[in-house]
Design a protein around this motif. Structure first.
Motif, short mmCIF file in Angstrom:
data_model
loop_
_atom_site.label_atom_id
_atom_site.label_comp_id
_atom_site.label_asym_id
_atom_site.label_seq_id
_atom_site.Cartn_x
_atom_site.Cartn_y
_atom_site.Cartn_z
N GLU A 271 0.83 -1.21 0.00
CA GLU A 271 0.00 0.00 0.00
C GLU A 271 0.86 1.26 0.00
OE1 GLU A 271 -3.69 1.75 -0.47
OE2 GLU A 271 -3.16 -0.39 -0.48
N VAL A 272 2.03 1.21 0.64
CA VAL A 272 2.95 2.35 0.57
C VAL A 272 3.33 2.60 -0.89
CG1 VAL A 272 5.26 3.20 1.15
CG2 VAL A 272 3.87 2.08 2.90
N ALA A 273 3.67 1.54 -1.60
CA ALA A 273 4.06 1.68 -3.00
C ALA A 273 2.91 2.22 -3.84
CB ALA A 273 4.52 0.33 -3.56
N TYR A 274 1.71 1.70 -3.62
CA TYR A 274 0.55 2.17 -4.37
C TYR A 274 0.25 3.63 -4.05
CZ TYR A 274 -4.22 2.41 -6.18
OH TYR A 274 -5.35 2.78 -6.87
N ALA A 275 0.34 3.98 -2.77
CA ALA A 275 0.02 5.34 -2.35
C ALA A 275 0.94 6.36 -3.01
CB ALA A 275 0.10 5.44 -0.83
N TYR A 276 2.24 6.05 -3.05
CA TYR A 276 3.19 6.99 -3.63
C TYR A 276 3.23 6.93 -5.15
CZ TYR A 276 5.17 8.67 0.75
OH TYR A 276 5.34 9.28 1.96
N ASP A 277 3.24 5.72 -5.70
CA ASP A 277 3.47 5.58 -7.13
C ASP A 277 2.21 5.83 -7.95
OD1 ASP A 277 6.04 4.91 -6.44
OD2 ASP A 277 5.71 2.74 -6.60
N VAL A 278 1.06 5.52 -7.40
CA VAL A 278 -0.19 5.69 -8.15
C VAL A 278 -0.98 6.90 -7.67
CG1 VAL A 278 -2.37 4.60 -8.81
CG2 VAL A 278 -0.30 3.20 -8.61
N ASP B 124 0.97 12.78 -0.26
CA ASP B 124 1.94 13.67 0.37
C ASP B 124 2.67 13.01 1.53
OD1 ASP B 124 1.42 16.37 -1.01
OD2 ASP B 124 -0.59 15.68 -0.47
N GLY B 125 2.09 11.96 2.08
CA GLY B 125 2.70 11.29 3.22
C GLY B 125 1.84 10.13 3.67
N ILE B 126 2.18 9.59 4.82
CA ILE B 126 1.50 8.41 5.36
C ILE B 126 1.03 8.73 6.78
CG2 ILE B 126 1.80 6.00 6.06
CD1 ILE B 126 1.88 6.36 3.04
N ALA B 127 -0.17 8.29 7.09
CA ALA B 127 -0.71 8.39 8.45
C ALA B 127 -0.55 7.03 9.13
CB ALA B 127 -2.18 8.79 8.42
N MET B 128 -0.01 7.03 10.35
CA MET B 128 0.16 5.78 11.09
C MET B 128 -0.38 5.97 12.50
SD MET B 128 3.93 4.44 9.87
CE MET B 128 3.57 2.71 10.20
N GLU B 129 -1.07 4.94 12.98
CA GLU B 129 -1.57 4.98 14.35
C GLU B 129 -0.45 4.58 15.31
OE1 GLU B 129 -5.09 2.66 14.67
OE2 GLU B 129 -6.27 4.07 13.48
N THR B 130 -0.63 4.95 16.56
CA THR B 130 0.40 4.65 17.56
C THR B 130 0.52 3.17 17.84
OG1 THR B 130 -1.27 5.21 19.23
CG2 THR B 130 0.38 6.90 18.72
N ASN B 131 -0.58 2.43 17.70
CA ASN B 131 -0.50 0.98 17.80
C ASN B 131 -1.53 0.36 16.88
OD1 ASN B 131 -2.92 -0.39 19.41
ND2 ASN B 131 -2.50 1.55 20.49
#
Length: 363
Positions: A160-167, A171-178
């Motif tokens: 999903e990181v690859a899809y989010a950036y490449d497609v 602008d960035g990624i949101a991540m939860e604390t756990n």
């Protein structure tokens, strides 16, 4: 918010629900206190948009698909809050205009996507990320996007990181604390962090309920106390387990003026000297960015400024989980506080964000 609280904050110029916030026309827009230049008439004639007056790095979106998924999972009061807030792009833009926000970087808030079925989670994350990208495409000068990841499924998250950036060109990624009680510094998440490091990602951290919230939340909504402690716990782990040092390409944004970190930093640092080798906690904290969403004044922001300087500050509204009128009141406080100079405010409201998201200065 309860009906009573909404009534208390419904009229500009009154104290907001016992929170000591006053709204006045002078305070309505933080951009009045920032000194970011605007475009001249000649520039506008050339089709050049002005640089942002205020960039909001802590803004959420709630699409119909995401709302339905929460309700289908039996989540109508996320993290103990009264309800899932209403959100639409039009409403968000209206709030932004009233508050002086030029650009909002959208992300999905807690409880995120871990709703019990890994396959459904992957599908829902992809759908909501695509919906977010469509919002940016429709409003490229007003919205940005932090994509979500289907953690704790590591393989799917890397994809999903690859899809989010490449497609999607996020602008960035949101991540939860756990994620399902596993914290971000856990070794199982290292492949995801490695991918984010390779892409020099901006990662916005967002707290969620900890595993033990039933025993520790005191019967209150978890954002009151537990969110701040979960942020503090996660960042401490990322530093003590050398994640920050091992992945220097990731630009982490810590929410809510650093949570409890400014007042706990020296204590954590002292214990870290017992590590082999010792960990430079204060140095690591100084390399992070911090949004000022929530109730940063009069105490939290000055405490944070004892730890970092204004080059690490970013503005955040936390809309719609913070209501329209409270967003305006808090922005007004930041715009008029004497804790920051005019230059500090310019950096917090826009300048630092332009360094993290260069495309905003090219609009």
């Amino acid at each position: 918010m309860t009906t009573r609280r909404r009534a208390l904050i419904g009229v500009a110029g009154v104290t907001v629900g016992g929170l000591g916030l006053n709204i006045s026309p002078r305070q309505a827009a933080p951009a009045q206190a920032a000194t970011v230049p605007s475009a001249t008439a000649a520039d506008r004639g050339k089709g050049q948009a002005p640089p942002p007056r205020t960039v909001d790095v802590h803004a959420h979106y709630v699409t119909p698909a995401y709302r339905k998924a929460l309700l289908d999972a039996g989540i109508s009061q996320p993290d103990g809050m009264p309800a899932i807030p209403d959100w639409s792009a039009d409403k968000a833009l209206q709030v932004m205009d009233r508050t002086g926000i030029s650009v909002a970087m959208l992300s999905v808030s807690s409880p995120g996507f871990a709703l019990g079925d890994a396959g459904k989670t992957r599908t829902l994350v992809r759908l909501v990320n695509q919906e977010g990208a469509d919002l940016v495409k429709a409003n490229p000068s007003r919205f940005g996007l932090f994509a979500s990841l289907p953690l704790p499924d590591v393989e799917a998250a890397v994809a999903e990181v690859a899809y989010a950036y490449d497609v999607l060109q996020v602008d960035g990624i949101a991540m939860e604390t756990n994620y399902e009680d596993t914290y971000l510094g856990d070794p199982t998440f290292r492949p995801v962090l490695a991918e984010l490091n390779k892409r020099k990602a901006v990662v916005h951290l967002h707290p969620t309920s900890p595993a033990c919230w039933e025993a520790t939340a005191l019967g209150r909504p978890r954002p009151m106390v537990e969110f701040l402690f979960d942020t503090t716990r996660t960042v401490a782990q990322l530093i003590l387990d050398n994640v920050i040092a091992d992945y220097p390409g990731i630009r982490f944004i810590v929410p809510h003026a650093g949570a409890a970190l400014p007042v706990m930093a020296d204590r954590i640092a002292a214990f870290a000297t017992l590590s082999t080798p010792p960990v430079d906690v204060i140095g690591a904290l100084k390399r992070l960015y911090y949004d000022v969403a929530g109730f940063s004044l009069p105490r939290a922001l000055p405490a944070l400024l004892n730890l970092v300087d204004s080059s690490r500050l970013l503005y955040g509204s936390d809309y719609p989980f913070t209501s329209d009128v409270v967003v305006q009141a808090l922005a007004g406080q930041l715009g008029t506080t004497t804790a920051l100079s005019a230059g500090d405010k310019q950096r917090m409201f826009a300048g630092n964000a332009l360094g993290l998201f260069p495309r905003l200065g090219e609009r």
